[in-house]
Design an enzyme around this catalytic site. Structure first.
Site, short mmCIF file in Angstrom:
data_model
loop_
_atom_site.label_atom_id
_atom_site.label_comp_id
_atom_site.label_asym_id
_atom_site.label_seq_id
_atom_site.Cartn_x
_atom_site.Cartn_y
_atom_site.Cartn_z
N ASP A 11 134.89 119.79 -71.71
CA ASP A 11 133.62 119.11 -71.16
C ASP A 11 132.64 120.16 -69.95
O ASP A 11 132.88 119.53 -69.42
CB ASP A 11 133.83 117.92 -70.32
N ASP A 113 128.59 118.99 -76.02
CA ASP A 113 129.61 119.28 -74.83
C ASP A 113 130.47 119.52 -75.07
O ASP A 113 131.33 119.94 -73.34
CB ASP A 113 128.34 118.80 -73.08
N GLU A 114 131.03 118.84 -76.39
CA GLU A 114 132.47 119.15 -76.19
C GLU A 114 133.23 119.20 -76.67
O GLU A 114 132.98 119.22 -77.83
CB GLU A 114 133.28 117.30 -75.91
MG LIG Z 1 129.58 116.57 -70.00
#
Ligand SMILES: [Mg+2]
Length: 413
Positions: A11, A113-114
């Protein structure tokens, strides 16, 4: 039986701000947005300008995600507002994914973003590997990530949520009671702003309370969602994570900064929304059969209509035509504030069968779409635009990136 695997959840910490900082650095500008009260937000002058992401100093001044930029400015007068650069974020996200693929081919994207990394080698030291991944990202890309390690996606994701930034955490089954259960119930995945108060009413305030609650009472109050979160509280990873790649629909919507009263203007917005839907549909290698449109009027009346096409398609033009038709059926002439377009009933492109109903030039249209996608990917959304957008003040391709998978990334008009 499938051998038990190790899952890592990567993350990016404060992704938009981190990526923006790294982007500036690449251009030779040292400006660490994370260190100052900064937000990423839409256009301040327009109505829909809201906080999409915030730095920790901004958070400390009382700035909240989703707040209007005006409210944010009141909370924090020296706030710096940055206009989002989705193109930069999408690029950053892609290169991160490519890098992660050097560790395992089994990379699942969860959001911009993961990512989840899946490993099957039982003899590896995964904590050591996680440190290597985290530190290499920091060194090579110039931003930090959190890594969560466990045996399934749910637990790995929960683990990466623990202390931030730049941290590695494990959450194995035997650690659930000590690491997960003491947390507030709202920290559990899939418990949102609406569910948490309902749980509090049932006397459930921690994840441990949820795991040990009266199951029948929970189901009576929350139905199938109750079952889902009950399983999650015990670290049982079910459908949502397994199906996350099997997207059910692709949508795009925008709140408009003026009242739309003319059909031609509405059409332009529809076309712009459809462009992005088409691009994403083709990127996912899917075809759709159902198109729907939603309109919110000035007085917040919301109406929605959908139509089934006779065949599966990924053609932007087909989607636009159907959406315009639906609009004409639906619109009662009242001023419009928000519009959205969604396609559903998706299949994989490879399952496509030649269909009698399909328009003759369907194949050419598909090829044209593909060519346009490629040019836009390389030179940006503005490289090819419909002539009608010139000087119209309307974005030719609305929505930067999947808003469904990542609801904070609302489209910009
Ligand atoms: Mg994040």
């Amino acid at each position: 039986m499938k051998p038990e695997s190790t899952v890592m959840h990567i993350d990016v910490n404060s992704a938009f701000l981190s990526w923006h900082t790294a982007y500036y650095k690449q251009m030779g500008i040292e400006n660490d947005f994370l260190e100052k009260p900064t937000v990423i937000g839409g256009n301040e002058k327009k109505r829909h300008g809201i906080v999409l992401a915030k730095s920790i100093p901004a958070k400390k001044s009382g700035v909240k995600t989703g707040q209007s930029l005006m409210e944010a400015k009141i909370a924090c007068p020296n706030l710096e507002i940055i206009y989002p650069r989705y193109d930069v974020y999408v690029k950053a996200s892609k290169s991160l994914r490519e890098f992660l693929k050097t560790y395992t081919p089994d990379v699942d994207v969860f959001s911009i973003d993961e990512c989840f990394l899946n490993f099957t080698d039982k003899n590896k030291n995964y904590e050591k590997l996680a440190y290597e991944i985290k530190n290499t990202i920091k060194k090579n890309f110039g931003y930090t990530v959190n890594v969560g390690i466990s045996t399934n996606k749910l637990l790995a994701k929960q683990a990466s949520e623990f202390e931030k930034p730049d941290k590695i955490h494990t959450l194995y089954k035997e650690e659930i009671k000590t690491k997960l259960w003491p947390l507030d119930v709202s920290e559990l995945f899939m418990i949102g702003r609406r569910t948490a108060p309902k749980l509090k009413k049932l006397g459930i305030s921690t994840i441990g309370d949820l795991a040990n609650c009266d199951y029948n009472l929970l189901i009576a109050s929350l139905k199938s969602h109750g079952k889902l979160i009950y399983d999650y509280a015990w670290g049982i990873d079910n459908s949502i994570f397994r199906e996350e790649h099997d997207i059910k629909g692709i949508g795009n919507g925008s709140t408009i900064s003026f009242d739309v009263e003319e059909r031609q203007v509405a059409y332009k917005i529809i076309m712009s929304l459809c462009e992005n839907v088409g691009i994403r549909l083709r990127k996912e290698n899917k075809l759709c059969k159902v198109v729907s449109i939603g309109i919110k009027s000035k007085d917040f009346k919301y109406s929605i209509k959908q139509k089934k096409i006779n065949y599966y398609t990924s053609s932007t033009e087909e989607i636009i035509e159907t959406a315009k038709y639906l609009f004409d059926v639906l619109w009662d002439q009242s001023p419009i504030r928000h519009m959205n377009v969604r396609v559903s009933d998706l299949i994989d492109r490879k399952n496509k069968q030649i269909n009698f109903f399909e328009k003759e030039n369907a194949l050419e249209k598909e090829k044209l779409d593909e060519a346009i996608d490629k040019i836009r990917e390389k030179y940006g959304s503005y490289s090819i635009i419909k002539a009608s957008y010139l000087d119209s003040g309307i974005e030719p391709v609305m929505g930067g990136y999947p808003s469904e998978e990542y609801p904070d990334m609302k489209s910009i008009l």
